[in-house]
Design a protein around this motif. Structure first.
Motif, short mmCIF file in Angstrom:
data_model
loop_
_atom_site.label_atom_id
_atom_site.label_comp_id
_atom_site.label_asym_id
_atom_site.label_seq_id
_atom_site.Cartn_x
_atom_site.Cartn_y
_atom_site.Cartn_z
N GLY A 11 0.75 -1.25 0.05
CA GLY A 11 -0.19 0.08 -0.10
C GLY A 11 1.01 1.34 0.06
O GLY A 11 0.39 2.31 0.11
N ALA A 12 2.18 0.89 -0.03
CA ALA A 12 3.11 2.34 0.21
C ALA A 12 3.43 3.01 -1.25
O ALA A 12 2.93 2.43 -2.40
CB ALA A 12 4.25 1.84 0.77
N ARG A 41 -0.57 3.77 -7.31
CA ARG A 41 -0.12 4.27 -6.07
C ARG A 41 0.51 5.71 -6.41
O ARG A 41 0.66 5.90 -7.40
CB ARG A 41 1.39 3.43 -5.58
CG ARG A 41 1.06 1.98 -5.39
CD ARG A 41 0.24 1.67 -4.09
NE ARG A 41 0.13 0.42 -3.80
CZ ARG A 41 -0.82 -0.48 -4.04
NH1 ARG A 41 -1.82 -0.07 -5.04
NH2 ARG A 41 -0.89 -1.63 -3.93
N GLN A 42 0.80 6.55 -5.20
CA GLN A 42 1.35 7.82 -5.82
C GLN A 42 2.82 7.63 -6.06
O GLN A 42 3.62 6.52 -5.43
CB GLN A 42 1.20 8.58 -4.19
CG GLN A 42 1.76 9.96 -4.49
CD GLN A 42 1.66 11.00 -3.17
OE1 GLN A 42 2.20 10.43 -2.27
NE2 GLN A 42 1.23 12.16 -3.43
N VAL A 99 7.54 5.05 1.28
CA VAL A 99 7.92 4.32 -0.17
C VAL A 99 8.17 2.94 0.21
O VAL A 99 9.01 2.67 1.29
CB VAL A 99 9.25 4.97 -0.76
CG1 VAL A 99 9.51 4.45 -2.00
CG2 VAL A 99 8.83 6.42 -0.99
N GLY A 100 7.32 2.03 -0.40
CA GLY A 100 7.51 0.71 -0.40
C GLY A 100 8.40 0.12 -1.54
O GLY A 100 8.82 -0.96 -1.70
N LEU A 101 8.36 0.68 -2.74
CA LEU A 101 9.16 0.22 -4.00
C LEU A 101 9.76 1.44 -4.61
O LEU A 101 9.24 2.42 -4.75
CB LEU A 101 8.11 -0.34 -4.79
CG LEU A 101 8.27 -0.64 -6.24
CD1 LEU A 101 9.37 -1.92 -6.17
CD2 LEU A 101 7.20 -1.14 -7.06
N LEU A 102 10.97 1.00 -5.06
CA LEU A 102 11.85 1.88 -5.56
C LEU A 102 12.10 1.38 -7.03
O LEU A 102 12.70 0.15 -6.99
CB LEU A 102 13.29 2.49 -4.99
CG LEU A 102 14.11 3.00 -5.75
CD1 LEU A 102 13.66 4.37 -6.18
CD2 LEU A 102 15.48 3.21 -4.95
N LEU A 103 11.99 1.87 -8.23
CA LEU A 103 12.28 1.53 -9.52
C LEU A 103 13.38 2.28 -9.94
O LEU A 103 13.59 3.18 -9.91
CB LEU A 103 11.22 1.42 -10.37
CG LEU A 103 9.74 0.78 -9.88
CD1 LEU A 103 8.58 1.17 -11.03
CD2 LEU A 103 10.12 -0.73 -10.19
N ARG A 138 2.46 -9.07 -1.03
CA ARG A 138 4.13 -8.60 -1.26
C ARG A 138 4.50 -8.06 -2.70
O ARG A 138 3.82 -8.34 -3.58
CB ARG A 138 5.14 -9.66 -0.82
CG ARG A 138 4.75 -9.96 0.70
CD ARG A 138 5.94 -11.23 1.12
NE ARG A 138 5.53 -12.37 0.38
CZ ARG A 138 6.31 -13.50 0.43
NH1 ARG A 138 7.28 -13.80 1.29
NH2 ARG A 138 5.90 -14.52 -0.41
N TRP A 139 5.45 -7.14 -2.65
CA TRP A 139 5.93 -6.78 -3.90
C TRP A 139 6.53 -7.81 -4.64
O TRP A 139 7.49 -8.47 -4.01
CB TRP A 139 6.92 -5.52 -4.05
CG TRP A 139 6.24 -4.24 -3.44
CD1 TRP A 139 6.45 -3.55 -2.50
CD2 TRP A 139 5.37 -3.54 -4.39
NE1 TRP A 139 5.48 -2.37 -2.31
CE2 TRP A 139 5.18 -2.43 -3.55
CE3 TRP A 139 4.78 -3.72 -5.59
CZ2 TRP A 139 4.15 -1.55 -4.03
CZ3 TRP A 139 4.04 -2.69 -6.12
CH2 TRP A 139 3.50 -1.63 -5.27
#
Length: 333
Positions: A11-12, A41-42, A99-103, A138-139
């Motif tokens: 959800g982050a 997500r944002q 932030v839960g995910l960084l690309l 989970r991502w």
């Protein structure tokens, strides 16, 4: 499992490292933003360095998915160092806080940034990914492994998921979007960044061909070209593609090592790969297995490349390439 314990944190918010050169956004960054937009997500776009500034390209970043654009200046070190990029990313991650995910792009620099950030933060990292989504809370990143022999789903269980996306895994698509918020930060350079002094820079020779790692079409020459890359280059130019080579070709000095495609060279994922005189050795396959369509030209019908090619031409490349290039020119008028 409580939400606090769920290390994937689906959800982050999502952050995207924007790769840029001379103030222009690189195509890989637009692909990353397009993927991020689809995750609902944002999306925070991170522009490192004051060179060119993020204000001018902000509208383009928003059109591809950015809600907030962060421009980060690194005080005390060259902003183009990978250690400085990590300092900038950490500053944004701390400021945003959710932030839960960084690309990041799956380039040499992008993978180094991912590794450095993982050491500092305990993040989980997947490189060379073809996609990412939330699965089972989970991502989860998708990627091929073992020279393209297996498709895998990798669940990231660290406090932060860092995914390096392969070029062309997603098609960049712009949409109408409101102007993004522009936030400026100043990050203090870490000891790792300050330890490096950049004395000078030499720009790599450029050509009208696209960069090998980003090209949608790549024509690769192998041992079978016997040192003559003219036919490979002509075909690549007709298709608007890049020129690559196998390790044998670069070791023989027929072309520069920067053109090497493989596990010890550049990893590519074009929409169209054409292998000319390429045997299809496993170490080369490992660098191009993510290609969408594979065409092989080889005079040996038993060459391993035909085992994974979508289309195969058994013939003399000195006859096939000129005929193919001429026909493509005719069809394009």
């Amino acid at each position: 499992m409580s939400e606090q314990q769920n290390s994937g944190r689906p959800g982050a918010a999502v952050a995207v490292l924007v790769d840029h050169l001379d103030g222009a956004v690189r195509p890989t960054a637009l692909e990353l933003l397009t993927l991020a937009r689809g995750l609902d997500r944002q999306v925070h776009a991170v522009w490192v360095g004051s060179e060119g500034g993020a204000e001018a390209p902000a509208a383009e970043l928003a059109a591809h998915g950015a809600h907030v654009v962060h421009e980060v200046e690194v005080a005390g070190a060259d902003a183009r160092l990978t250690a400085s990029v990590v300092d900038a990313l950490q500053a944004v991650l701390t400021a945003v806080g959710d932030v839960g995910l960084l690309l990041v792009p799956s380039t040499f620099e992008g993978r180094e940034v991912a590794a450095r950030l993982a050491v500092r933060t305990g993040a989980g990292v997947v490189t060379g990914a073809s996609g990412v989504a939330v699965e089972d809370g989970r991502w989860t990143a998708r990627k091929t492994v073992l020279a393209g022999g297996w498709d895998t789903a990798c669940a990231l269980t660290g406090p932060l998921a860092v995914v390096a996306l392969a070029s062309h895994a997603v098609q960049a698509v712009a949409q109408e979007a409101a102007a993004p918020s522009l936030v400026r930060h100043t990050a203090q350079a870490s000891a790792a960044a300050r330890a490096v002094t950049v004395v000078s820079r030499t720009r790599r020779p450029t050509s009208e061909r696209p960069p090998l790692a980003e090209a949608e079409v790549v024509v690769v020459g192998g041992r079978g070209v016997e040192g003559d890359f003219s036919g490979v280059e002509e075909l690549a130019d007709v298709l608007g593609g890049a020129v690559g080579a196998t390790r044998v070709a670069t070791d023989e000095g027929w072309i520069g090592h920067e053109a090497q495609v493989g596990q010890t060279g550049v990893t590519i994922s074009p929409r169209l790969y054409i292998g000319v005189g390429v045997s299809g050795a496993v170490h080369h396959k490992g660098g191009m297995a993510a290609s969408a369509t594979v065409v092989a030209v080889n005079n040996d019908p038993d060459a391993p490349v035909f085992e994974f090619a979508d289309y195969g031409i058994v013939g003399d490349l000195t006859e096939v390439l000129p005929a193919l290039t001429a026909e493509l020119r005719r069809r394009r008028g």
